[in-house]
Design a protein around this motif. Structure first.
Motif, PDB file in Angstrom:
ATOM      1  N   UNK A   1      -5.989  11.962   8.444  1.00  0.00           N
ATOM      2  CA  UNK A   1      -6.928  11.886   9.570  1.00  0.00           C
ATOM      3  C   UNK A   1      -7.083  10.454  10.083  1.00  0.00           C
ATOM      4  N   UNK A   2      -7.104   9.497   9.174  1.00  0.00           N
ATOM      5  CA  UNK A   2      -7.288   8.090   9.558  1.00  0.00           C
ATOM      6  C   UNK A   2      -6.207   7.241   8.900  1.00  0.00           C
ATOM      7  N   UNK A   3      -4.957   7.389   9.327  1.00  0.00           N
ATOM      8  CA  UNK A   3      -3.870   6.673   8.650  1.00  0.00           C
ATOM      9  C   UNK A   3      -4.011   5.159   8.700  1.00  0.00           C
ATOM     10  N   UNK A   4      -4.526   4.622   9.784  1.00  0.00           N
ATOM     11  CA  UNK A   4      -4.645   3.164   9.898  1.00  0.00           C
ATOM     12  C   UNK A   4      -5.703   2.598   8.965  1.00  0.00           C
ATOM     13  N   UNK A   5      -6.713   3.397   8.642  1.00  0.00           N
ATOM     14  CA  UNK A   5      -7.819   2.896   7.830  1.00  0.00           C
ATOM     15  C   UNK A   5      -7.765   3.298   6.376  1.00  0.00           C
ATOM     16  N   UNK A   6      -6.674   3.915   5.942  1.00  0.00           N
ATOM     17  CA  UNK A   6      -6.581   4.407   4.571  1.00  0.00           C
ATOM     18  C   UNK A   6      -5.473   3.674   3.823  1.00  0.00           C
ATOM     19  N   UNK A   7      -5.767   3.125   2.642  1.00  0.00           N
ATOM     20  CA  UNK A   7      -4.741   2.395   1.890  1.00  0.00           C
ATOM     21  C   UNK A   7      -3.567   3.294   1.504  1.00  0.00           C
ATOM     22  N   UNK A   8      -2.412   2.691   1.389  1.00  0.00           N
ATOM     23  CA  UNK A   8      -1.217   3.417   0.941  1.00  0.00           C
ATOM     24  C   UNK A   8      -1.418   3.851  -0.500  1.00  0.00           C
ATOM     25  N   UNK A   9      -1.160   5.124  -0.773  1.00  0.00           N
ATOM     26  CA  UNK A   9      -1.255   5.643  -2.137  1.00  0.00           C
ATOM     27  C   UNK A   9       0.124   5.874  -2.746  1.00  0.00           C
ATOM     28  N   UNK A  10       1.062   6.356  -1.927  1.00  0.00           N
ATOM     29  CA  UNK A  10       2.420   6.632  -2.413  1.00  0.00           C
ATOM     30  C   UNK A  10       3.357   6.428  -1.233  1.00  0.00           C
ATOM     31  N   UNK A  11       4.265   5.494  -1.369  1.00  0.00           N
ATOM     32  CA  UNK A  11       5.050   5.076  -0.216  1.00  0.00           C
ATOM     33  C   UNK A  11       6.219   6.012   0.081  1.00  0.00           C
ATOM     34  N   UNK A  12       6.671   5.966   1.319  1.00  0.00           N
ATOM     35  CA  UNK A  12       7.866   6.714   1.722  1.00  0.00           C
ATOM     36  C   UNK A  12       9.079   6.285   0.905  1.00  0.00           C
TER      37      UNK A  12
ATOM     38  N   UNK B   1       5.146   2.538   4.250  1.00  0.00           N
ATOM     39  CA  UNK B   1       4.096   3.427   4.772  1.00  0.00           C
ATOM     40  C   UNK B   1       3.804   4.551   3.789  1.00  0.00           C
ATOM     41  N   UNK B   2       2.586   5.071   3.853  1.00  0.00           N
ATOM     42  CA  UNK B   2       2.196   6.169   2.980  1.00  0.00           C
ATOM     43  C   UNK B   2       2.987   7.434   3.315  1.00  0.00           C
ATOM     44  N   UNK B   3       3.138   8.298   2.331  1.00  0.00           N
ATOM     45  CA  UNK B   3       3.858   9.554   2.527  1.00  0.00           C
ATOM     46  C   UNK B   3       3.306  10.369   3.697  1.00  0.00           C
ATOM     47  N   UNK B   4       2.008  10.274   3.920  1.00  0.00           N
ATOM     48  CA  UNK B   4       1.387  10.997   5.031  1.00  0.00           C
ATOM     49  C   UNK B   4       1.868  10.502   6.392  1.00  0.00           C
ATOM     50  N   UNK B   5       2.537   9.339   6.414  1.00  0.00           N
ATOM     51  CA  UNK B   5       3.035   8.789   7.681  1.00  0.00           C
ATOM     52  C   UNK B   5       4.171   9.617   8.270  1.00  0.00           C
ATOM     53  N   UNK B   6       4.613  10.659   7.579  1.00  0.00           N
ATOM     54  CA  UNK B   6       5.527  11.630   8.193  1.00  0.00           C
ATOM     55  C   UNK B   6       4.908  12.152   9.491  1.00  0.00           C
ATOM     56  N   UNK B   7       3.588  12.362   9.480  1.00  0.00           N
ATOM     57  CA  UNK B   7       2.917  12.832  10.702  1.00  0.00           C
ATOM     58  C   UNK B   7       3.037  11.799  11.816  1.00  0.00           C
ATOM     59  N   UNK B   8       2.875  10.515  11.479  1.00  0.00           N
ATOM     60  CA  UNK B   8       3.043   9.467  12.487  1.00  0.00           C
ATOM     61  C   UNK B   8       4.459   9.475  13.035  1.00  0.00           C
ATOM     62  N   UNK B   9       5.419   9.648  12.166  1.00  0.00           N
ATOM     63  CA  UNK B   9       6.826   9.720  12.585  1.00  0.00           C
ATOM     64  C   UNK B   9       7.024  10.887  13.550  1.00  0.00           C
TER      65      UNK B   9
END
Length: 290
Positions: A225-236, A278-286
């Motif tokens: 929901x807030x990718x810019x404001x959430x620390x990376x937990x597990x990288x791509x 980037x965090x794994x959730x950054x798939x959505x950003x991609x």
């Protein structure tokens, strides 16, 4: 008091250390970049060792949590490595995500020094490690697991003894194949909802309270929901490494994993567009093209 050596104070290792310290264990820390270990030691009142050998020599239970097979190899067999400091009766918990053959290949050398090695990878990300609610999957000697159990319980809500050495690593890769598939589906569905007119946070709230509300869906909400404001937990980058391991194991076992092959291809494309850190959730950003 049981003394625990923790080798590798990255995001996961540091989170695990906090849970172990909260459990009342004395901690000795080692990291290849000493500054990370020193900062954490100050926070937790722990001791910093100058080498892996020194850390293991000071402890009865030693935990390794590093990024890949090469790092494990260096930690054990490098100068002043774990094997150099190992004494009879020590239990080594290899908690890194590595192929089953890594611990199997170290077993004879560890036993020759009177120690025992267990593969004990975890399921769960940094927030669960800090909360002490990881799931831990252990392969190897049952007696050594009982010796290490109090330390593992400080980090976890469930501990599974999977069987022979290597089975913990095997089931970890199987679990991760599902995690990556779920992450891909969440990313696609969230972008679909957004482009069709549903507000992002509202869409994800539905996901987190629907039939797909797995623990992963819930604890990744902030990242999606807030990718810019959430620390990376597990990288791509780490995800791509794990997917390579999964597919290598699948080929050796004769298992077909077409979805996993697709997930790796998409993660590689995402790395090219949003970067490996980037965090794994950054798939959505991609997928948004941003």
């Amino acid at each position: 008091m049981t003394v625990v050596a923790l080798l590798g104070t990255g995001r996961m290792g540091s989170a695990m250390a906090r849970s172990i310290a909260r459990g009342g264990f004395e901690l000795v820390l080692f990291n290849r970049s000493p500054a990370k270990a020193e900062s954490l030691a100050t926070e937790l009142g722990a001791t910093v060792a100058g080498s892996a050998a020194e850390a293991v020599a000071a402890a009865t239970i030693a935990i390794s949590m590093v990024s890949n097979e090469a790092a494990v190899e260096e930690l054990y067999r490098g100068p002043d490595g774990i094997l150099d400091g190992l004494a009879p009766g020590r239990v080594l918990l290899e908690m890194s995500t590595v192929p089953p053959y890594v611990c199997q290949g170290l077993d004879d050398e560890v036993r020759s020094r009177g120690g025992t090695i267990l593969d004990a990878p975890v399921s769960g990300s940094v927030p669960l490690a800090e909360a002490g609610t990881l799931t831990i999957m252990v392969g190897g000697d049952a007696g050594a697991l009982e010796q290490a159990r109090p330390v593992l319980e400080a980090m976890s809500s469930r501990i599974f003894h999977m069987g022979l050495l290597g089975t913990g690593a095997t089931i970890k890769l199987a679990v991760n194949s599902i995690i990556f598939a779920l992450n891909q589906s969440l990313s696609e569905a969230l972008v679909l909802a957004e482009r069709a007119g549903v507000e992002r946070a509202t869409a994800y709230e539905v996901f987190a309270n629907s039939a797909i509300a797995a623990p992963y869906t819930k604890y990744k909400e902030a990242a999606f929901v807030d990718p810019a404001g959430t620390p990376v937990a597990f990288s791509l980058e780490l995800a791509a490494k794990d997917l390579d391991l999964i597919l290598t194991l699948a080929r050796a076992a004769g298992a077909t994993m077409e979805q996993t092959e697709t997930n790796l291809a998409i993660i590689e494309a995402a790395i090219a567009s949003v970067g490996p850190g980037a965090d794994l959730s950054a798939i959505a950003e991609h997928l948004r093209g941003t």
